[in-house]
Design a protein around this motif. Sequence first.
Motif, PDB file in Angstrom:
ATOM      1  N   GLY A 163     -25.581  38.816   5.546  1.00 51.77           N
ATOM      2  CA  GLY A 163     -25.971  37.852   6.325  1.00 51.77           C
ATOM      3  C   GLY A 163     -25.119  36.702   6.384  1.00 51.77           C
ATOM      4  O   GLY A 163     -24.061  36.563   5.410  1.00 51.77           O
ATOM      5  N   ASP A 164     -25.194  35.842   7.165  1.00 49.36           N
ATOM      6  CA  ASP A 164     -24.406  34.609   7.297  1.00 49.36           C
ATOM      7  C   ASP A 164     -24.785  33.471   7.805  1.00 49.36           C
ATOM      8  O   ASP A 164     -26.090  33.637   8.637  1.00 49.36           O
ATOM      9  CB  ASP A 164     -23.004  34.920   8.052  1.00 49.36           C
ATOM     10  N   GLU A 165     -24.576  32.317   7.336  1.00 55.51           N
ATOM     11  CA  GLU A 165     -25.071  31.130   8.075  1.00 55.51           C
ATOM     12  C   GLU A 165     -24.058  30.528   9.092  1.00 55.51           C
ATOM     13  O   GLU A 165     -22.888  30.164   8.837  1.00 55.51           O
ATOM     14  CB  GLU A 165     -25.384  29.948   7.132  1.00 55.51           C
ATOM     15  N   MET A 166     -24.642  29.945  10.066  1.00 57.45           N
ATOM     16  CA  MET A 166     -23.613  29.471  11.321  1.00 57.45           C
ATOM     17  C   MET A 166     -23.972  27.897  11.180  1.00 57.45           C
ATOM     18  O   MET A 166     -25.255  27.563  10.985  1.00 57.45           O
ATOM     19  CB  MET A 166     -23.991  30.012  12.607  1.00 57.45           C
ATOM     20  N   VAL A 167     -22.925  27.183  11.380  1.00 62.86           N
ATOM     21  CA  VAL A 167     -23.168  25.615  11.176  1.00 62.86           C
ATOM     22  C   VAL A 167     -22.261  25.013  12.543  1.00 62.86           C
ATOM     23  O   VAL A 167     -21.517  25.532  12.845  1.00 62.86           O
ATOM     24  CB  VAL A 167     -22.476  25.000   9.674  1.00 62.86           C
ATOM     25  N   VAL A 168     -22.697  23.731  12.444  1.00 64.15           N
ATOM     26  CA  VAL A 168     -21.899  22.859  13.421  1.00 64.15           C
ATOM     27  C   VAL A 168     -21.019  21.696  12.673  1.00 64.15           C
ATOM     28  O   VAL A 168     -21.460  21.191  11.937  1.00 64.15           O
ATOM     29  CB  VAL A 168     -22.651  21.953  14.670  1.00 64.15           C
ATOM     30  N   ALA A 169     -19.753  21.761  13.096  1.00 62.30           N
ATOM     31  CA  ALA A 169     -18.840  21.077  12.499  1.00 62.30           C
ATOM     32  C   ALA A 169     -17.969  20.142  13.359  1.00 62.30           C
ATOM     33  O   ALA A 169     -17.793  20.500  14.568  1.00 62.30           O
ATOM     34  CB  ALA A 169     -17.961  21.857  11.727  1.00 62.30           C
ATOM     35  N   CYS A 170     -17.598  18.828  12.767  1.00 63.74           N
ATOM     36  CA  CYS A 170     -16.977  18.100  13.658  1.00 63.74           C
ATOM     37  C   CYS A 170     -15.693  17.285  12.779  1.00 63.74           C
ATOM     38  O   CYS A 170     -15.949  17.537  11.536  1.00 63.74           O
ATOM     39  CB  CYS A 170     -17.732  16.964  14.287  1.00 63.74           C
ATOM     40  N   HIS A 171     -14.979  16.305  13.194  1.00 58.56           N
ATOM     41  CA  HIS A 171     -13.975  15.591  12.422  1.00 58.56           C
ATOM     42  C   HIS A 171     -14.943  14.520  11.533  1.00 58.56           C
ATOM     43  O   HIS A 171     -16.038  14.121  12.191  1.00 58.56           O
ATOM     44  CB  HIS A 171     -13.081  14.797  13.328  1.00 58.56           C
ATOM     45  N   PRO A 172     -14.488  14.426  10.464  1.00 61.84           N
ATOM     46  CA  PRO A 172     -15.217  13.451   9.437  1.00 61.84           C
ATOM     47  C   PRO A 172     -15.533  11.967  10.268  1.00 61.84           C
ATOM     48  O   PRO A 172     -16.356  11.433   9.740  1.00 61.84           O
ATOM     49  CB  PRO A 172     -14.317  13.193   8.301  1.00 61.84           C
ATOM     50  N   GLN A 173     -14.591  11.592  11.002  1.00 65.12           N
ATOM     51  CA  GLN A 173     -14.931  10.447  11.577  1.00 65.12           C
ATOM     52  C   GLN A 173     -15.512  10.275  13.040  1.00 65.12           C
ATOM     53  O   GLN A 173     -15.698   9.334  13.796  1.00 65.12           O
ATOM     54  CB  GLN A 173     -13.560   9.618  11.850  1.00 65.12           C
ATOM     55  N   SER A 242     -18.888  29.988  11.245  1.00 69.50           N
ATOM     56  CA  SER A 242     -19.396  30.477   9.950  1.00 69.50           C
ATOM     57  C   SER A 242     -19.206  29.498   9.002  1.00 69.50           C
ATOM     58  O   SER A 242     -18.061  28.905   8.897  1.00 69.50           O
ATOM     59  CB  SER A 242     -18.747  31.838   9.699  1.00 69.50           C
ATOM     60  N   ARG A 243     -20.139  29.218   8.210  1.00 69.67           N
ATOM     61  CA  ARG A 243     -19.988  28.580   6.872  1.00 69.67           C
ATOM     62  C   ARG A 243     -18.771  28.981   5.950  1.00 69.67           C
ATOM     63  O   ARG A 243     -18.024  28.281   5.422  1.00 69.67           O
ATOM     64  CB  ARG A 243     -21.341  28.239   6.306  1.00 69.67           C
ATOM     65  N   LEU A 258     -22.417  19.122   9.940  1.00 69.70           N
ATOM     66  CA  LEU A 258     -23.643  18.678  10.300  1.00 69.70           C
ATOM     67  C   LEU A 258     -25.012  19.197   9.748  1.00 69.70           C
ATOM     68  O   LEU A 258     -25.175  20.112   9.670  1.00 69.70           O
ATOM     69  CB  LEU A 258     -23.845  18.515  11.977  1.00 69.70           C
ATOM     70  N   ASN A 259     -26.020  18.055   9.301  1.00 67.47           N
ATOM     71  CA  ASN A 259     -27.131  18.366   8.624  1.00 67.47           C
ATOM     72  C   ASN A 259     -28.340  18.555   9.874  1.00 67.47           C
ATOM     73  O   ASN A 259     -29.188  17.941   9.849  1.00 67.47           O
ATOM     74  CB  ASN A 259     -27.477  17.446   7.543  1.00 67.47           C
ATOM     75  N   LEU A 260     -28.115  19.706  10.711  1.00 60.68           N
ATOM     76  CA  LEU A 260     -29.067  19.944  11.794  1.00 60.68           C
ATOM     77  C   LEU A 260     -30.494  20.355  11.110  1.00 60.68           C
ATOM     78  O   LEU A 260     -30.482  20.948  10.074  1.00 60.68           O
ATOM     79  CB  LEU A 260     -28.633  20.963  12.454  1.00 60.68           C
ATOM     80  N   PRO A 261     -31.565  19.997  11.823  1.00 57.15           N
ATOM     81  CA  PRO A 261     -32.868  20.190  11.271  1.00 57.15           C
ATOM     82  C   PRO A 261     -33.228  21.896  11.826  1.00 57.15           C
ATOM     83  O   PRO A 261     -34.311  22.034  11.772  1.00 57.15           O
ATOM     84  CB  PRO A 261     -33.558  19.572  12.376  1.00 57.15           C
ATOM     85  N   ILE A 262     -32.354  22.458  11.607  1.00 51.98           N
ATOM     86  CA  ILE A 262     -32.707  24.272  11.686  1.00 51.98           C
ATOM     87  C   ILE A 262     -31.581  25.012  10.951  1.00 51.98           C
ATOM     88  O   ILE A 262     -30.546  24.602  10.879  1.00 51.98           O
ATOM     89  CB  ILE A 262     -32.991  24.416  13.181  1.00 51.98           C
TER      90      ILE A 262
END
Length: 295
Positions: A163-173, A242-243, A258-262
């Motif tokens: 299993g794996d967790e998918m996440v959304v990421a962006c630049h820190p700023q 992938s995380r 990002l700390n998305l609600p899902i």
Amino acid sequence: MNIALRQLRVFVAVAQELSITSAADKLCLSKPAVSMALSELEKQLGQQLFDRHNNRLLINEQGRRLLPLADELLARSQDIEHLFSQQGAVTGKLNIGASDTLGNQVAPFLLRDFRATSGHLEQTLYIANTAQICQRLCEFELDVGLVEGRVHHGELHSIPWLGDEMVVACHPQHPLAQLSAPTFADLEQQQWLLREPGSGTREYFLNHLGARLSQWQLAFELNSTSAIINSTAAGLGITCLSRRALSQAEQLKRVSILNLPITLTRDYWLLYHKEKYQSPLLKQFMRFCENWSGE
């Protein structure tokens, strides 16, 4: 009829390369030797195995019927060659394909543990996108594939794996990184950095995130996870990965997750051809993969 293993070896190489020249290079033989061996095989079988069009070779139905049997016979001949040379450890060559995230983040540790457990050291690792892994499995160039997305292919069998967790990421700023509780509505009209078509990661985004958004824009389409991460760190857009793949970049504060609600999850999959002969080595590797936790 007296079919030689040499003829089958030439046939398989030509089927994989679709070129006499490339097959000759692969087998370290001359072009006339390859052409003669293939011609002898077709004459013995009384069937053409390839269609010839403008100096191009295209495997036909008869050739496709022969390919899995030829691959099995060659694999079994290798088993016989190694049978009396084994000294406890299983022998033979294992050709593994892995999609980008798995090939870079998971497969090295999987192979490290498999080598330590089995004593087997002869593996090759081919890293490409899921579509390319499937193609090579169908051409019997690979024994097993490790991919990130579920594959629906009539010739391939797939087994759910890690299993794996998918996440959304962006630049820190990035403005999104400043939100304590971003929502899917905040992802609207964003510039996305995505893998190329045929990638399991790209398919995951389209099916699980893109489908939730009414408006999103493709900023860049890149063919490696590393390029996606670097582009995200450069502020060129946001991404879904992938995380596992993002862990080091997040630790170095090059990207923010990002700390998305899902929670977004997916499975990795083991693939093999339904007609592929499963040698003792391949069976052992498949069992090892199924029992390996990745920790």
